[in-house]
Scaffold this motif. Structure first.
Motif, PDB file in Angstrom:
ATOM      1  N   LYS A 118       0.717  -1.199  -0.001  1.00 41.38           N
ATOM      2  CA  LYS A 118      -0.098  -0.236   0.059  1.00 41.38           C
ATOM      3  C   LYS A 118       0.849   1.532   0.092  1.00 41.38           C
ATOM      4  O   LYS A 118       0.662   2.424  -0.656  1.00 41.38           O
ATOM      5  CB  LYS A 118      -0.966   0.021   1.316  1.00 41.38           C
ATOM      6  N   ASN A 119       2.224   1.277   0.804  1.00 44.20           N
ATOM      7  CA  ASN A 119       2.656   2.511   0.567  1.00 44.20           C
ATOM      8  C   ASN A 119       3.489   2.692  -0.713  1.00 44.20           C
ATOM      9  O   ASN A 119       3.499   3.814  -1.260  1.00 44.20           O
ATOM     10  CB  ASN A 119       4.247   2.034   1.711  1.00 44.20           C
ATOM     11  N   MET A 121       1.924   1.627  -3.271  1.00 48.53           N
ATOM     12  CA  MET A 121       0.535   2.241  -4.123  1.00 48.53           C
ATOM     13  C   MET A 121       0.371   3.782  -3.785  1.00 48.53           C
ATOM     14  O   MET A 121       0.052   4.619  -4.736  1.00 48.53           O
ATOM     15  CB  MET A 121      -0.596   1.448  -4.021  1.00 48.53           C
ATOM     16  N   ASP A 122       0.696   4.231  -2.799  1.00 47.44           N
ATOM     17  CA  ASP A 122       0.254   5.624  -2.285  1.00 47.44           C
ATOM     18  C   ASP A 122       1.557   6.487  -2.995  1.00 47.44           C
ATOM     19  O   ASP A 122       1.180   7.478  -3.560  1.00 47.44           O
ATOM     20  CB  ASP A 122       0.330   5.692  -0.864  1.00 47.44           C
ATOM     21  N   SER A 125       0.785   7.050  -6.736  1.00 48.65           N
ATOM     22  CA  SER A 125      -0.399   7.840  -7.057  1.00 48.65           C
ATOM     23  C   SER A 125      -0.304   9.089  -7.059  1.00 48.65           C
ATOM     24  O   SER A 125      -1.080  10.094  -7.374  1.00 48.65           O
ATOM     25  CB  SER A 125      -1.485   7.383  -5.995  1.00 48.65           C
ATOM     26  N   LEU A 164      -7.405   3.122  -7.319  1.00 39.84           N
ATOM     27  CA  LEU A 164      -6.271   3.661  -8.066  1.00 39.84           C
ATOM     28  C   LEU A 164      -6.735   3.712  -9.549  1.00 39.84           C
ATOM     29  O   LEU A 164      -5.942   4.078 -10.340  1.00 39.84           O
ATOM     30  CB  LEU A 164      -5.128   2.736  -8.030  1.00 39.84           C
TER      31      LEU A 164
END
Lengths: 173, 173
Positions: A118-119, A121-122, A125, A164
């Motif tokens: 998730k980090n 993915m952040d 983005s 996303l």
């Protein structure tokens, strides 16, 4: 997170540009060994998901070229760092942006996927308008010891990938 | 992630043990400034959620003692590291284990909570049988710029905290 690059019958090693099918040049392709070294903080020695990735890579030989993306050295997400972005963030975003598709593999931790994914993915983005996920063909797989494998973790990952705006493949699951 | 410690009318600075109400000793209590320095890789300069934590701490003055938990220096989760656990992991687990309750604050990133918070939750849940979350009284709050604040991120966090068997407070939201 391997970034899948379709291997089409064109000139080997040629970069056909962002609009077409892109091929990994041999000198920029990440080998398993390089990946394992780069990810030694991330991956357990006996990582089941690395083995799964390698098995899938073998199955796809001649059709897809896998480029492994190291997410173990990304710092904790912090908006302030965009003033002078960490090399690890720029490298990850570039690998994802160049790939024709993504295959995300994850173990299941506590009925969800790995937090550091998730980090990543952040980071990918941002900054606003410069994300690398939107419209990217993405597939999800994963495994963990135990009878349910990573079934719930994958489902959670798929939900967040929808946020996303990736284009999610319905399988594998 | 502030760990809330109820501040009851007992001898100040005394550790009443794990069975009773525990008080932060002044020398071990993390100040805001220390927290900001420790979290400089994690927290943006103008972190709205640090401001929110500080505002809640003010509102709870005389009732609760806040002990801020640094999660910005935790490595990516890796089972292999338990052979010689990183100091940051042991410190985080000890702070959480000692606290009478937890208040988790998060921004919203991509319709979920911050990835590194999940990484901290994964570390705190292991090794098997030695997790620090089970039965811990936990509240969730958070904010982000924009009209929905961190509403969805908090909801996702609450779902994952349920998987960790925390005892979730119904509010704030």
């Amino acid at each position: 997170m391997p970034a899948i690059q379709p291997c089409a019958p064109a000139k080997s090693g040629e970069d056909t540009g962002s609009a077409g099918c892109r091929f990994a040049k041999s000198e920029e392709r990440t080998s398993h060994d390089q990946f394992r070294r780069g990810n030694r903080r991330l991956l357990a020695q006996g990582s089941l998901n690395l083995k799964l990735a390698q098995a899938l890579e073998k199955l796809a030989a001649g059709k897809l070229v896998f480029d492994y993306v190291d997410i173990g050295d990304l710092p904790a997400y912090n908006d302030d760092l965009w003033v002078n972005p960490p090399a690890s963030v720029l490298r990850m975003k570039e690998q994802v942006a160049k790939a024709d598709g993504l295959l995300m593999l994850t173990p299941e931790y506590n009925r969800s996927y790995a937090g550091i994914l998730k980090n990543a993915m952040d980071w990918g983005s941002r900054p606003y308008g410069q994300g690398v996920w939107q419209g990217k063909a993405t597939a999800v797989a994963g495994t963990s010891p135990g009878s349910i494998g990573a079934a719930v973790g994958q489902a959670r990952l798929r939900a967040d990938l929808a946020s996303l705006s990736t284009v999610l493949a319905p399988s594998p699951r």
